[in-house]
Design a protein around this motif. Structure first.
Motif, PDB file in Angstrom:
ATOM      1  N   TYR A 108      -2.966   4.422   1.233  1.00  9.54           N
ATOM      2  CA  TYR A 108      -3.905   4.306  -0.153  1.00  9.54           C
ATOM      3  C   TYR A 108      -3.885   2.941  -0.427  1.00  9.54           C
ATOM      4  O   TYR A 108      -3.228   2.342   0.005  1.00  9.54           O
ATOM      5  N   VAL A 113       9.387   2.066   3.793  1.00  6.46           N
ATOM      6  CA  VAL A 113       8.923   2.623   2.650  1.00  6.46           C
ATOM      7  C   VAL A 113       9.786   2.878   1.709  1.00  6.46           C
ATOM      8  O   VAL A 113      10.909   3.627   1.839  1.00  6.46           O
ATOM      9  N   PHE A 115       5.305  10.504  -0.584  1.00  7.47           N
ATOM     10  CA  PHE A 115       4.473   9.371  -0.784  1.00  7.47           C
ATOM     11  C   PHE A 115       5.367   8.193  -1.107  1.00  7.47           C
ATOM     12  O   PHE A 115       6.459   8.379  -1.851  1.00  7.47           O
ATOM     13  N   GLY A 116       5.094   6.991  -0.624  1.00  4.04           N
ATOM     14  CA  GLY A 116       5.861   5.760  -1.024  1.00  4.04           C
ATOM     15  C   GLY A 116       5.250   4.521  -0.710  1.00  4.04           C
ATOM     16  O   GLY A 116       3.951   4.659  -0.100  1.00  4.04           O
ATOM     17  N   VAL A 117       5.547   3.643  -1.481  1.00  2.91           N
ATOM     18  CA  VAL A 117       5.001   2.212  -1.109  1.00  2.91           C
ATOM     19  C   VAL A 117       5.540   1.514   0.005  1.00  2.91           C
ATOM     20  O   VAL A 117       6.856   1.308  -0.111  1.00  2.91           O
ATOM     21  N   HIS A 148       0.876  -1.054  -0.008  1.00  2.00           N
ATOM     22  CA  HIS A 148      -0.119   0.117  -0.049  1.00  2.00           C
ATOM     23  C   HIS A 148       0.942   1.382   0.029  1.00  2.00           C
ATOM     24  O   HIS A 148       1.975   1.187   0.560  1.00  2.00           O
ATOM     25  N   GLY A 149       0.130   2.306  -0.438  1.00  2.00           N
ATOM     26  CA  GLY A 149       1.029   3.707  -0.600  1.00  2.00           C
ATOM     27  C   GLY A 149       0.698   4.362   0.693  1.00  2.00           C
ATOM     28  O   GLY A 149      -0.375   4.212   1.243  1.00  2.00           O
ATOM     29  N   THR A 201       9.180  10.664  -5.896  1.00  6.78           N
ATOM     30  CA  THR A 201       9.404   9.651  -7.123  1.00  6.78           C
ATOM     31  C   THR A 201       8.739  10.129  -8.015  1.00  6.78           C
ATOM     32  O   THR A 201       7.672  10.089  -8.097  1.00  6.78           O
ATOM     33  N   SER A 238       7.213  -1.643   1.452  1.00  4.55           N
ATOM     34  CA  SER A 238       7.706  -2.943   0.935  1.00  4.55           C
ATOM     35  C   SER A 238       7.796  -3.900   1.755  1.00  4.55           C
ATOM     36  O   SER A 238       7.841  -5.037   1.288  1.00  4.55           O
ATOM     37  N   THR A 269      -2.916  16.477  -0.319  1.00  3.80           N
ATOM     38  CA  THR A 269      -1.794  15.648  -1.219  1.00  3.80           C
ATOM     39  C   THR A 269      -1.843  16.510  -2.641  1.00  3.80           C
ATOM     40  O   THR A 269      -2.971  16.940  -2.992  1.00  3.80           O
TER      41      THR A 269
END
Length: 222
Positions: free
Chosen positions: A222, A207, A190-192, A97-98, A107, A194, A152
């Protein structure tokens, strides 16, 4: 006349006994030693000068307190273990998830970058500067107004010269004002997620391009 030897309780011995609760079976050992000591005292006390009931009661109350604290510590330890296990499960569900969390990296992929800002109050003007990996400013942007809280935002990847920025990681800085007053906003990246890491300091989300983030620092998911 036969003289009966009278034993008295050594406070130092009792303190040592109480301190031994830090060992594996400390509380049970302390109780056994206390009862042995008490029975020995009662057997050998002077009939003409018996032990003070108040003193015995006080010593037993102290032992009970030590036992209660030991049980409380065990209960708190078990609750903490259960809480950590629950937190690990919740964190694991966030993989993929973000998230929005404190940071100033962005990024850019195929001409799009996501970032955010957390404002203590609404702003009438917001300026944004985007820098490349060398620290050079590649884009300056302005937003007329933003509300209080987390907003955002996106960057279309266009530089000030009109070209499209290459894919990669950029940094940004947001300056917000309410009238002529500068606001102490917080840059959010913002990041996903991992993976997760669990340690003595709690559970951290790993993240991508942001780093390790505490669960409590996550502003949006997210």
């Amino acid at each position: 006349m036969t003289t009966i030897q009278t034993d008295t309780v050594d406070p130092t011995l009792l303190a040592t006994m109480n301190a031994s609760k830090t060992s594996a079976n400390s509380t049970e050992d302390a109780q056994n030693r206390f009862m042995t000591l008490l029975v020995t005292q009662l057997k050998n006390q002077d009939p003409l000068n018996p032990m003070d009931n108040a003193q015995v009661t006080s010593q037993m109350a102290q032992l009970s307190t030590v036992s209660g604290i030991d049980k409380l510590n065990a209960t708190v330890t078990a609750m903490n273990a259960n809480f950590l296990a629950s937190q690990n499960l919740q964190a694991a569900n966030m993989i993929g998830h973000g998230v929005i969390a404190p940071g100033n990296t962005m990024t850019v992929t195929d001409g799009k970058g996501i970032y955010a800002v957390d404002l203590p109050q609404s702003a009438t003007k917001v300026d944004v500067e985007v820098r490349d990996s060398a620290g050079a400013v590649v884009r300056k942007m302005s937003v007329d107004a933003l509300p209080q809280g987390v907003s955002t935002l996106t960057w279309d990847g266009k530089t000030d010269s009109g070209t499209t920025a290459a894919n990669g990681v950029y940094t940004f800085d947001v300056t917000a004002k309410s009238g002529d007053t500068k606001l102490a906003g917080t840059n959010l990246a913002f990041g996903v997620v991992s993976s997760i890491t669990s340690g003595s300091s709690g559970v951290k989300l790993n993240v991508a391009n942001v780093g390790d983030v505490a669960m409590s620092d996550v502003k949006q998911i997210y």
